[in-house]
Design an enzyme around this catalytic site. Structure first.
Site, mmCIF file in Angstrom:
data_model
loop_
_atom_site.group_PDB
_atom_site.id
_atom_site.type_symbol
_atom_site.label_atom_id
_atom_site.label_comp_id
_atom_site.label_asym_id
_atom_site.label_seq_id
_atom_site.Cartn_x
_atom_site.Cartn_y
_atom_site.Cartn_z
ATOM 1 N N ASP A 1 7.931 -61.649 -89.526
ATOM 2 C CA ASP A 1 7.443 -60.774 -90.596
ATOM 3 C C ASP A 1 7.721 -59.360 -90.079
ATOM 4 O O ASP A 1 6.976 -58.846 -89.249
ATOM 5 C CB ASP A 1 5.955 -60.998 -90.843
ATOM 6 C CG ASP A 1 5.394 -60.069 -91.907
ATOM 7 O OD1 ASP A 1 6.149 -59.642 -92.805
ATOM 8 O OD2 ASP A 1 4.177 -59.761 -91.833
ATOM 9 N N GLU B 1 11.406 -62.421 -93.306
ATOM 10 C CA GLU B 1 11.003 -62.107 -94.672
ATOM 11 C C GLU B 1 11.909 -61.013 -95.189
ATOM 12 O O GLU B 1 12.036 -59.957 -94.571
ATOM 13 C CB GLU B 1 9.552 -61.643 -94.730
ATOM 14 C CG GLU B 1 9.113 -61.352 -96.149
ATOM 15 C CD GLU B 1 7.661 -60.958 -96.281
ATOM 16 O OE1 GLU B 1 7.177 -60.937 -97.410
ATOM 17 O OE2 GLU B 1 7.011 -60.673 -95.262
ATOM 18 N N HIS C 1 0.018 -60.702 -90.830
ATOM 19 C CA HIS C 1 1.375 -60.653 -90.260
ATOM 20 C C HIS C 1 1.686 -61.962 -89.514
ATOM 21 O O HIS C 1 2.813 -62.444 -89.539
ATOM 22 C CB HIS C 1 1.538 -59.467 -89.317
ATOM 23 C CG HIS C 1 1.252 -58.158 -89.953
ATOM 24 N ND1 HIS C 1 2.052 -57.608 -90.937
ATOM 25 C CD2 HIS C 1 0.239 -57.283 -89.772
ATOM 26 C CE1 HIS C 1 1.553 -56.457 -91.318
ATOM 27 N NE2 HIS C 1 0.446 -56.233 -90.632
ATOM 28 N N ASP D 1 2.091 -64.757 -92.126
ATOM 29 C CA ASP D 1 3.376 -64.588 -92.808
ATOM 30 C C ASP D 1 4.539 -65.054 -91.937
ATOM 31 O O ASP D 1 5.469 -65.708 -92.425
ATOM 32 C CB ASP D 1 3.581 -63.130 -93.220
ATOM 33 C CG ASP D 1 2.659 -62.695 -94.343
ATOM 34 O OD1 ASP D 1 1.992 -63.570 -94.956
ATOM 35 O OD2 ASP D 1 2.591 -61.482 -94.617
#
Length: 164
Positions: free
Chosen positions: A7, A67, A140, A143
């Site tokens: 992330d 991401e 974070h 993710d």
């Protein structure tokens, strides 16, 4: 398959390593790499590079999943996320690891079943899939693990090509 999920961020970079064997996935490592606003940009990027390099050389992932960010009005933020991505791309190039990108809707679709899920739903599914006792925090971290899991789900379908 071992996947390093990222992330990306210059202040907080989520990093999660997931191993998938058959239909079972487990977390091998997770951390949030933090840098401070007062540090010079080269030092911040260097810190991120060293953390990603250490994870990549320790766990030997077959892929790095990041991401994909979409910025419409936040040019400065996009610029600084680019610094983090530069560190990731350098590690990937040095170690010959392909990099795959997944946008937030695709991650949400893979884990929750629809692209409009909220962060709590994604974190809940990460916990459930990986058999964690608690929700991964901060976001974070959740993710990064979610992105790694997304690659595990999509890669066998060959529906995504490495970033070029």
């Amino acid at each position: 398959m071992v996947v390093l999920g990222i992330d990306p961020g210059i202040t907080n970079l989520g990093l999660g390593v997931v191993e998938q064997v058959g239909k079972q996935a487990r977390m091998l490592h997770a951390e949030v790499v933090k840098t401070t606003h007062g540090e010079p940009a080269p030092a911040r990027v260097g810190q991120l590079y060293r953390a990603v390099y250490k994870a990549a050389t320790t766990f030997r992932p077959q892929a790095i999943a990041v991401e994909e960010q979409f910025f419409y009005r936040q040019n400065e933020l996009a610029y600084k996320v680019g610094w983090a991505m530069g560190a990731v791309f350098l590690v990937a190039d040095q170690l010959a690891i392909p990099v795959y990108g997944y946008g937030p809707p695709k991650v949400k679709q893979a884990l929750v079943g629809h692209g409009q899920a909220d962060k709590h739903q994604v974190a809940y599914m990460v916990r459930a899939i990986l058999g964690l006792k608690t929700l991964p925090k901060p976001t974070h971290l959740a993710d990064a693990l979610a992105i790694a899991l997304t690659h595990c789900f999509y890669h066998p379908l060959r529906s995504n090509k490495p970033l070029s």
